[in-house]
Design a protein around this motif. Structure first.
Motif, PDB file in Angstrom:
ATOM      1  N   PHE A 265      30.460  34.961  60.626  1.00 50.83           N
ATOM      2  CA  PHE A 265      29.641  35.848  59.808  1.00 50.83           C
ATOM      3  C   PHE A 265      29.138  35.118  58.566  1.00 50.83           C
ATOM      4  CE2 PHE A 265      29.169  38.879  56.312  1.00 50.83           C
ATOM      5  CZ  PHE A 265      28.190  39.691  56.858  1.00 50.83           C
ATOM      6  N   TYR A 266      30.050  34.361  57.946  1.00 50.00           N
ATOM      7  CA  TYR A 266      29.656  33.599  56.750  1.00 50.00           C
ATOM      8  C   TYR A 266      28.533  32.626  57.090  1.00 50.00           C
ATOM      9  CZ  TYR A 266      29.876  29.988  53.146  1.00 50.00           C
ATOM     10  OH  TYR A 266      29.552  29.078  52.189  1.00 50.00           O
ATOM     11  N   LEU A 267      28.667  31.913  58.188  1.00 49.59           N
ATOM     12  CA  LEU A 267      27.651  30.925  58.569  1.00 49.59           C
ATOM     13  C   LEU A 267      26.317  31.599  58.850  1.00 49.59           C
ATOM     14  CD1 LEU A 267      29.571  28.432  60.872  1.00 49.59           C
ATOM     15  CD2 LEU A 267      28.307  27.870  58.787  1.00 49.59           C
ATOM     16  N   LEU A 268      26.336  32.692  59.595  1.00 52.34           N
ATOM     17  CA  LEU A 268      25.092  33.320  60.025  1.00 52.34           C
ATOM     18  C   LEU A 268      24.420  34.084  58.882  1.00 52.34           C
ATOM     19  CD1 LEU A 268      26.161  34.652  63.528  1.00 52.34           C
ATOM     20  CD2 LEU A 268      24.559  32.784  63.064  1.00 52.34           C
ATOM     21  N   TYR A 269      25.244  34.809  58.114  1.00 57.13           N
ATOM     22  CA  TYR A 269      24.667  35.681  57.090  1.00 57.13           C
ATOM     23  C   TYR A 269      24.486  34.925  55.782  1.00 57.13           C
ATOM     24  CZ  TYR A 269      23.871  39.771  54.200  1.00 57.13           C
ATOM     25  OH  TYR A 269      23.317  40.690  53.343  1.00 57.13           O
ATOM     26  N   GLY A 270      25.441  34.068  55.466  1.00 56.01           N
ATOM     27  CA  GLY A 270      25.364  33.337  54.209  1.00 56.01           C
ATOM     28  C   GLY A 270      26.225  34.002  53.155  1.00 56.01           C
ATOM     29  N   GLY A 271      26.026  33.622  51.929  1.00 59.83           N
ATOM     30  CA  GLY A 271      26.887  34.117  50.854  1.00 59.83           C
ATOM     31  C   GLY A 271      27.164  32.933  49.950  1.00 59.83           C
ATOM     32  N   ILE A 272      28.417  32.811  49.559  1.00 60.15           N
ATOM     33  CA  ILE A 272      28.792  31.758  48.615  1.00 60.15           C
ATOM     34  C   ILE A 272      28.289  30.381  49.068  1.00 60.15           C
ATOM     35  CG2 ILE A 272      30.730  30.805  47.312  1.00 60.15           C
ATOM     36  CD1 ILE A 272      32.283  33.265  48.918  1.00 60.15           C
ATOM     37  N   GLY A 273      27.333  29.841  48.333  1.00 59.18           N
ATOM     38  CA  GLY A 273      26.872  28.481  48.609  1.00 59.18           C
ATOM     39  C   GLY A 273      25.863  28.373  49.739  1.00 59.18           C
ATOM     40  N   LEU A 274      25.719  29.428  50.524  1.00 61.23           N
ATOM     41  CA  LEU A 274      24.738  29.401  51.607  1.00 61.23           C
ATOM     42  C   LEU A 274      23.680  30.471  51.345  1.00 61.23           C
ATOM     43  CD1 LEU A 274      26.620  29.081  55.037  1.00 61.23           C
ATOM     44  CD2 LEU A 274      24.988  27.466  54.050  1.00 61.23           C
ATOM     45  N   GLU A 275      22.440  30.114  51.614  1.00 57.66           N
ATOM     46  CA  GLU A 275      21.367  31.082  51.397  1.00 57.66           C
ATOM     47  C   GLU A 275      21.546  32.277  52.329  1.00 57.66           C
ATOM     48  OE1 GLU A 275      16.646  31.222  52.048  1.00 57.66           O
ATOM     49  OE2 GLU A 275      17.440  29.284  51.371  1.00 57.66           O
ATOM     50  N   VAL A 276      21.382  33.484  51.798  1.00 59.18           N
ATOM     51  CA  VAL A 276      21.560  34.680  52.620  1.00 59.18           C
ATOM     52  C   VAL A 276      20.383  34.842  53.579  1.00 59.18           C
ATOM     53  CG1 VAL A 276      21.624  37.200  52.579  1.00 59.18           C
ATOM     54  CG2 VAL A 276      22.965  35.880  50.914  1.00 59.18           C
ATOM     55  N   VAL A 277      20.697  35.056  54.858  1.00 58.20           N
ATOM     56  CA  VAL A 277      19.663  35.390  55.838  1.00 58.20           C
ATOM     57  C   VAL A 277      19.932  36.820  56.282  1.00 58.20           C
ATOM     58  CG1 VAL A 277      18.620  34.806  58.037  1.00 58.20           C
ATOM     59  CG2 VAL A 277      19.565  32.997  56.604  1.00 58.20           C
ATOM     60  N   GLU A 278      19.048  37.741  55.857  1.00 60.09           N
ATOM     61  CA  GLU A 278      19.261  39.158  56.164  1.00 60.09           C
ATOM     62  C   GLU A 278      19.278  39.385  57.674  1.00 60.09           C
ATOM     63  OE1 GLU A 278      19.680  41.652  54.070  1.00 60.09           O
ATOM     64  OE2 GLU A 278      19.280  40.653  52.141  1.00 60.09           O
ATOM     65  N   THR A 279      20.031  40.404  58.098  1.00 61.35           N
ATOM     66  CA  THR A 279      20.186  40.604  59.543  1.00 61.35           C
ATOM     67  C   THR A 279      18.879  40.987  60.227  1.00 61.35           C
ATOM     68  OG1 THR A 279      20.854  42.883  59.159  1.00 61.35           O
ATOM     69  CG2 THR A 279      22.615  41.265  59.427  1.00 61.35           C
ATOM     70  N   HIS A 280      17.914  41.526  59.463  1.00 61.10           N
ATOM     71  CA  HIS A 280      16.674  41.887  60.166  1.00 61.10           C
ATOM     72  C   HIS A 280      15.878  40.648  60.574  1.00 61.10           C
ATOM     73  CE1 HIS A 280      14.096  41.085  56.681  1.00 61.10           C
ATOM     74  NE2 HIS A 280      15.027  41.656  55.951  1.00 61.10           N
ATOM     75  N   LYS A 281      16.309  39.493  60.076  1.00 63.10           N
ATOM     76  CA  LYS A 281      15.650  38.257  60.527  1.00 63.10           C
ATOM     77  C   LYS A 281      16.318  37.674  61.771  1.00 63.10           C
ATOM     78  CE  LYS A 281      13.729  36.716  56.145  1.00 63.10           C
ATOM     79  NZ  LYS A 281      13.961  35.838  54.997  1.00 63.10           N
ATOM     80  N   TRP A 282      17.489  38.215  62.098  1.00 60.63           N
ATOM     81  CA  TRP A 282      18.162  37.708  63.293  1.00 60.63           C
ATOM     82  C   TRP A 282      17.436  38.243  64.517  1.00 60.63           C
ATOM     83  CZ3 TRP A 282      24.162  38.415  62.453  1.00 60.63           C
ATOM     84  CH2 TRP A 282      24.509  37.927  61.180  1.00 60.63           C
ATOM     85  N   GLY A 283      17.362  37.440  65.568  1.00 57.13           N
ATOM     86  CA  GLY A 283      16.686  37.944  66.757  1.00 57.13           C
ATOM     87  C   GLY A 283      16.816  37.008  67.931  1.00 57.13           C
ATOM     88  N   GLY A 284      16.087  37.359  68.987  1.00 60.38           N
ATOM     89  CA  GLY A 284      16.053  36.500  70.162  1.00 60.38           C
ATOM     90  C   GLY A 284      17.381  36.407  70.888  1.00 60.38           C
ATOM     91  N   LEU A 285      17.538  35.302  71.604  1.00 63.51           N
ATOM     92  CA  LEU A 285      18.753  35.082  72.374  1.00 63.51           C
ATOM     93  C   LEU A 285      19.985  35.101  71.471  1.00 63.51           C
ATOM     94  CD1 LEU A 285      20.079  34.366  75.078  1.00 63.51           C
ATOM     95  CD2 LEU A 285      19.636  31.964  74.584  1.00 63.51           C
ATOM     96  N   THR A 286      19.833  34.567  70.255  1.00 66.24           N
ATOM     97  CA  THR A 286      20.955  34.564  69.313  1.00 66.24           C
ATOM     98  C   THR A 286      21.473  35.976  69.105  1.00 66.24           C
ATOM     99  OG1 THR A 286      19.773  32.802  68.182  1.00 66.24           O
ATOM    100  CG2 THR A 286      21.683  33.734  67.047  1.00 66.24           C
ATOM    101  N   LEU A 287      20.558  36.893  68.834  1.00 67.32           N
ATOM    102  CA  LEU A 287      20.962  38.277  68.581  1.00 67.32           C
ATOM    103  C   LEU A 287      21.579  38.901  69.835  1.00 67.32           C
ATOM    104  CD1 LEU A 287      20.876  40.520  66.399  1.00 67.32           C
ATOM    105  CD2 LEU A 287      18.823  41.357  67.538  1.00 67.32           C
TER     106      LEU A 287
END
Lengths: 249, 368
Positions: free
Chosen positions: B138-160
């Motif tokens: 979750f930390y890697l995908l979403y981000g947070g401390i030290g990582l830029e946040v990628v909001e879940t509405h940007k997640w998609g495709g096969l990954t999602l």
């Protein structure tokens, strides 16, 4: 034959019903330490039900059973305490098919008695050696013959050094040529002074090792006696009939 | 008394061996079967050549624009150009490594326990990895401390698609086990609520549950708390799947003979020990094919999330049709998505056969 007269099992006024059916009718019985008791009787007479009450696999409604000073009531801790001292050998072996023979044997020592795995394994192998199947330790139950499986089951129930062993028709599900290999192990146990309560139709075994015989019918104890009297001079008509039927075979 | 000479062995007649025997037994065993075989061959003749032509021989693979691309056959250039959209959705390109790392960690984490085969703390290690992975992922995908946040509405495709399926599978499994045990419980209240839950969920289509999770669930939260749309979908799918897993496992539990319970009881095992050491391992093993079957249908069902506005791989096809540069290429998109899903689901099915074999200790003696 028993070395002392310490009463290890006391059953007082035991009554059990399945719905309306009176399965056990006012049973009174004591078993001394080291005694070998053989229970026989026609099917449906309640003999299996009786020994299954001793380790509380069956609930009963009236009376009490005291095993080594512990009275079994509806108290989980006491039930588990009794069960850790009493082991049972079943008609259908009931080995755990997903575990190897060795794991079947070490399960209770490790999880119930908190033994170390190495100690449990060592003891398990010694017991398997004793029942003559040490080389099968890594196999799974269904790779063994019925007689071998029952010997494993006996070794498994010995693993926890029980004070009492219950045998519920241990040879009834076996092919005829495999019965003696299981009975031999049981005779050996009897000679070593184990307290045993056996439900069985193997009268040869009973004559050889039993200290007392119990005949049951319709949920009641009809007759108890020393083996030689039991077979030579049965008193009740029902026992005479039963012995005729079973010994004529 | 008579004795006989040992005779030489003879080869079987030609009709009993090799290709001829196979043809005879499988394709031309009777007049009717011969007709069926010829008819099937004719159908294949009708279908295969044009299909192969569309998929490959006439298809365009080169670097061309939509107008230069043929209309007679597939234009795989479109898939090539849009492949990132199909795989990563709208995830920012410079952060793709985070997705790669998340999936690579699955392989790493599942390999680590193999290095500690005989370690007494192996079980604790596995538990630790199992619990820490979702947090790390979750930390890697979403981000947070030290990582830029990628909001879940940007997640998609096969990954999602994979995230939804994986969370649904992993989270529903323990709940399903508890529900199955609850349904067998001697305690009436527990049994009642388990049955209520299972029968309610199973009586409702997934699409309804997704709508509920998306529209109704927010009503229960006090104002101001905005629960993420993806999270709501995940909760809905997990609760849905748990009910099905519960029923599958119940089937396994019912197949365990009473003697197994009695032997465990007679040893003095506690309820928890009996359940986890004796009953569940056997029940789960019996249930493997049905559990995997249930997971496969869940994987397919994840495509329904498009109705609540999440862009899984299938939804991407519809989305890319509004791209003016690549109008009219849905067919390629759907064929591609179908192919990718098939690869994944077929692998799951194969893998399940594999586990079944590995855990099958109940083979008859004769087979070993």
């Amino acid at each position: 034959m028993s070395s002392n007269d310490k009463q290890i099992i006391q059953i007082n006024n035991l009554n059990k019903w399945y719905g309306d059916f009176h399965a056990l009718n006012n049973i009174n019985l004591t078993v001394n330490e080291g005694e070998i008791v053989v229970i026989c009787g026609p099917s449906g007479s309640g003999k299996s039900t009786l020994i299954r009450c001793i380790n509380y696999l069956e609930k009963f409604q009236e009376g009490e059973i005291i095993v080594d000073g512990t009275s079994i009531a509806d108290d989980v801790k006491k039930i588990r305490q009794v069960r850790s001292e009493v082991s049972m050998v079943f008609q259908h072996f009931n080995l755990f098919p997903h575990l190897t023979i060795l794991d079947n044997l070490t399960l209770a020592p490790i999880w119930v008695h908190q033994n170390k795995k190495e100690d449990a394994t060592e003891r398990a192998l010694a017991l398997l050696d004793r029942v003559g199947i040490k080389d099968q330790a890594e196999k799974y139950p269904n790779q063994l013959s019925g007689g071998q499986q029952q010997r494993v089951a006996i070794a498994r129930s010995l693993c926890t050094s029980p004070k009492i062993m219950l045998f519920d028709e241990p040879t009834s599900a076996l092919d005829p040529e495999m019965i003696s290999e299981v009975l031999d192990v049981m005779v050996e146990l009897a000679k070593e002074g184990m307290t045993m309560v056996c439900v069985t139709h193997e009268m040869g075994f009973a004559k050889k090792v039993a200290d007392s015989m119990i005949f049951m019918d319709e949920g009641q104890i009809i007759e108890t006696n020393k083996p030689d009297e039991f077979f030579k001079n049965p008193e009740s008509d029902r026992l005479k009939l039963f012995l005729n039927q079973i010994l004529d075979k | 008394m008579a004795t006989y000479e040992l005779k030489n062995k003879k080869n079987p007649p030609i009709s009993e061996i090799g290709v001829i025997k196979w043809l005879h037994e499988n394709l031309f065993s009777s007049l009717f079967n011969s007709i069926l075989t010829l008819f099937a061959l004719y159908l294949l003749y009708l279908i295969i050549p044009p299909l192969a032509d569309w998929l490959y021989f006439g298809a365009e693979f080169g670097n061309v624009t939509n107008d230069q691309c043929t209309r007679e056959a597939a234009c795989w250039t479109y898939i090539g150009k849009k492949i990132n959209l199909y795989i990563y959705g709208f995830y920012p390109e410079e952060h793709y490594w985070r997705i790669h790392l998340t999936f690579a960690l699955v392989a790493v984490f599942s390999f680590i326990p193999r290095l500690f085969k005989n370690n007494p703390h192996r079980f604790k290690l596995i538990a630790f990895l199992f619990i820490s992975y979702p947090i790390l992922a979750f930390y890697l995908l979403y981000g947070g401390i030290g990582l830029e946040v990628v909001e879940t509405h940007k997640w998609g495709g096969l990954t999602l698609t994979i995230i939804i399926a994986a969370v649904g599978i992993v989270a529903s499994f323990p709940i399903g086990i508890l529900m199955a045990l609850g349904r067998q419980s001697k305690m009436k209240v527990i049994r009642f609520f388990s049955v209520l839950y299972i029968e309610f969920i199973r009586g409702v289509p997934l699409i309804t549950i997704l709508f509920m999770a998306s529209v109704v669930l927010p009503l229960f939260f006090s104002e101001g708390i905005d629960v993420d749309k993806l999270l709501r979908a995940l909760i809905g799918i997990t609760l849905f799947q748990a009910a099905y897993i519960a029923e599958v496992i119940r089937g396994g539990l019912q197949a365990i003979p009473r003697g197994q319970y009695e032997a465990a009881d007679a040893m003095g095992l506690s309820f928890f020990q009996k359940t986890s050491l004796i009953i569940l391992p056997q029940a789960l093993k019996i249930s493997i094919p049905n559990i995997v079957g249930s997971f496969i249908s869940l994987f397919k069902d994840t495509t329904l999330v498009l109705i609540i506005g999440l862009f899984d791989m299938l939804a991407i096809v519809g989305l890319s049709t509004s791209d003016v540069n690549w109008l009219g290429r849905e067919t390629e998109g759907y064929v591609f998505v179908a192919f990718v899903l098939w690869i994944i689901l077929y692998s799951m099915s194969k893998y399940s056969k594999n586990i079944e074999k590995r855990y099958n200790t109940e083979l008859d003696k004769e087979k070993l």
